[in-house]
Motif scaffolding. Sequence first.
Motif, PDB file in Angstrom:
ATOM      1  N   SER A   1     -17.046 102.208   3.325  1.00  0.00           N
ATOM      2  CA  SER A   1     -16.552 101.566   2.100  1.00  0.00           C
ATOM      3  C   SER A   1     -15.929 102.546   1.114  1.00  0.00           C
ATOM      4  O   SER A   1     -15.241 102.129   0.179  1.00  0.00           O
ATOM      5  CB  SER A   1     -17.704 100.841   1.403  1.00  0.00           C
ATOM      6  N   GLY A   2     -16.196 103.832   1.292  1.00  0.00           N
ATOM      7  CA  GLY A   2     -15.710 104.812   0.335  1.00  0.00           C
ATOM      8  C   GLY A   2     -16.556 104.889  -0.921  1.00  0.00           C
ATOM      9  O   GLY A   2     -16.161 105.512  -1.916  1.00  0.00           O
ATOM     10  N   ILE A   3     -17.726 104.287  -0.890  1.00  0.00           N
ATOM     11  CA  ILE A   3     -18.643 104.343  -2.035  1.00  0.00           C
ATOM     12  C   ILE A   3     -19.519 105.581  -1.873  1.00  0.00           C
ATOM     13  O   ILE A   3     -20.388 105.642  -1.011  1.00  0.00           O
ATOM     14  CB  ILE A   3     -19.517 103.069  -2.116  1.00  0.00           C
ATOM     15  N   ASP A   4     -19.273 106.558  -2.718  1.00  0.00           N
ATOM     16  CA  ASP A   4     -20.025 107.804  -2.649  1.00  0.00           C
ATOM     17  C   ASP A   4     -20.963 107.994  -3.836  1.00  0.00           C
ATOM     18  O   ASP A   4     -21.856 108.854  -3.796  1.00  0.00           O
ATOM     19  CB  ASP A   4     -19.060 108.988  -2.579  1.00  0.00           C
ATOM     20  N   GLY A   5     -20.758 107.221  -4.872  1.00  0.00           N
ATOM     21  CA  GLY A   5     -21.609 107.306  -6.058  1.00  0.00           C
ATOM     22  C   GLY A   5     -21.598 105.983  -6.789  1.00  0.00           C
ATOM     23  O   GLY A   5     -20.817 105.080  -6.464  1.00  0.00           O
ATOM     24  N   PRO A   6     -22.439 105.825  -7.809  1.00  0.00           N
ATOM     25  CA  PRO A   6     -22.538 104.551  -8.516  1.00  0.00           C
ATOM     26  C   PRO A   6     -21.221 104.028  -9.072  1.00  0.00           C
ATOM     27  O   PRO A   6     -20.946 102.827  -8.980  1.00  0.00           O
ATOM     28  CB  PRO A   6     -23.536 104.858  -9.640  1.00  0.00           C
TER      29      PRO A   6
ATOM     30  N   LEU B   1     -27.082 104.414  -0.984  1.00  0.00           N
ATOM     31  CA  LEU B   1     -26.215 104.990  -2.011  1.00  0.00           C
ATOM     32  C   LEU B   1     -26.776 106.322  -2.484  1.00  0.00           C
ATOM     33  O   LEU B   1     -26.030 107.277  -2.719  1.00  0.00           O
ATOM     34  CB  LEU B   1     -26.085 104.029  -3.198  1.00  0.00           C
ATOM     35  N   PHE B   2     -28.109 106.383  -2.615  1.00  0.00           N
ATOM     36  CA  PHE B   2     -28.773 107.616  -3.040  1.00  0.00           C
ATOM     37  C   PHE B   2     -29.597 108.145  -1.867  1.00  0.00           C
ATOM     38  O   PHE B   2     -30.767 107.774  -1.715  1.00  0.00           O
ATOM     39  CB  PHE B   2     -29.690 107.360  -4.233  1.00  0.00           C
ATOM     40  N   PRO B   3     -29.029 108.998  -1.015  1.00  0.00           N
ATOM     41  CA  PRO B   3     -29.785 109.496   0.138  1.00  0.00           C
ATOM     42  C   PRO B   3     -31.073 110.213  -0.267  1.00  0.00           C
ATOM     43  O   PRO B   3     -32.098 110.070   0.387  1.00  0.00           O
ATOM     44  CB  PRO B   3     -28.793 110.454   0.816  1.00  0.00           C
ATOM     45  N   LYS B   4     -31.017 110.989  -1.364  1.00  0.00           N
ATOM     46  CA  LYS B   4     -32.210 111.678  -1.861  1.00  0.00           C
ATOM     47  C   LYS B   4     -32.836 110.832  -2.979  1.00  0.00           C
ATOM     48  O   LYS B   4     -33.033 111.273  -4.102  1.00  0.00           O
ATOM     49  CB  LYS B   4     -31.843 113.067  -2.366  1.00  0.00           C
TER      50      LYS B   4
END
Length: 332
Positions: free
Chosen positions: A96-101, A203-206
Motif C-alpha cells: 500500500s505504500g503506508i510506511d507511517g501514520p 504499521l508499527f513493527p516495534k
Amino acid sequence: MSRGVSITLACGDYDRTRALHEGSIVPEGVNLTTLRLPVEEIFFRMARFHEFDAAELSFSSYLLTLDDDGVGPFVALPVFPSRAFRHSGIYVHAGSGIDGPLDLRGRVVGVPEYQVTAAVWIRGILAEHHDVPVNAVSYRTGGLHETGRVEKVKLELPADVDVAPIGPDQTLADMLVSGEIDALYSPRTPAPFAQGRPEVRRLFPKFREVEAAYFAKTGIFPIMHVIVLRRDVYEANRWLARSLTKAFEAARVDALRGIDETAALRYMLPWLADDVAQTRELLGTDYWTYGAVANRLDILTLADYSHAQGLAGRRFRVDQLFAPETLDEVRV
C-alpha cells in the motif's frame, strides 16, 4: 436451600475472572451463574437482546446506550476486565505504500464495526498524537474472518465521516490480503498476519516500544471493556453493584498473586517473571487497576474520543457512567 439473589454473568475467561467462574470467590448475597463466552457473542447478545443479568460489554458500546443524562438500559461497574494498548492493532497491506501514520490519510481502512472500542482508541490516538484526523480516512465495516457482521448499535455519524459496509460475501482479512483495503484497525489478530502472509504487516513493527512511549507520555493504559448490570436488575437490588465490584476486585487481586513465581511457572511463558518485572517498571506495580477514581484519565479520554468521533451524544463526566454505589470507598 438456596439463599441470595440469583444472577447470570456472561464474561470472558481471564485469569482475573477465573476465581468467579470457578466459585472460589463468591459475591456477597449472590447465587452466581457464569457463562464463559467469546466477547463478540457476549456483546451481541447483551447489546441487542439484554439477555444476561450482568455482562462484560464494550466500553464504547456502553457509552452509546446512554442518553444525555447518562441513563440507559445498563448500569456500569468500574471493573475493567479488558485493557490493551492498540498501536499493535493497526495492520497495513504490504504493497500500500503506508510506511507511517501520516500515510493513512486518504486511504481505505477496515474496522469490524465503526464503534468498537479498539477502533475508537486507535482513531483518537492517531488524531491526537499522529495528525491523522478521523475524517481523513474512509472506513469499511464487516466481519474480520466471517461474512455478515453488522453494527450492534445504531449510529448517527457526522456527514464528513465516510463509513460503509463491505459486501455480503467479503471479509476484512481477505480484503487486506488482496489490497482492496489499505489498512485494518482490529482488536483481534487477523489470520493472514498470524499465518505469516507477506501481504500483511503491522504499521508499527516495534509496537511495544511505541506503546511504552505512549504510556510514558500520557499515563494511559487503554480500557476496552466494562462490566454492566441490566438496569432492571440493578434497580431491584442496588447493593448488587458494590457486591459484584468487590468480588471482581478480589478476583483481580487473586490473579496477580504469584504471577511472577519462578519455582514453577504459573503460565506457559518461559520469561514471564522478566516480562512482569519489565511491565511493572514501565507501568507501575499496580498497573491493572479497577475503580473510577484510579482510572479517571483513561475513562474521560475514551469518552471524549467517542464524542469527538460522532458516537456518544455528549461528553460524559465520570460520575455519570457508573453506579453511584461504586464511586465512594467505605472508611472505618
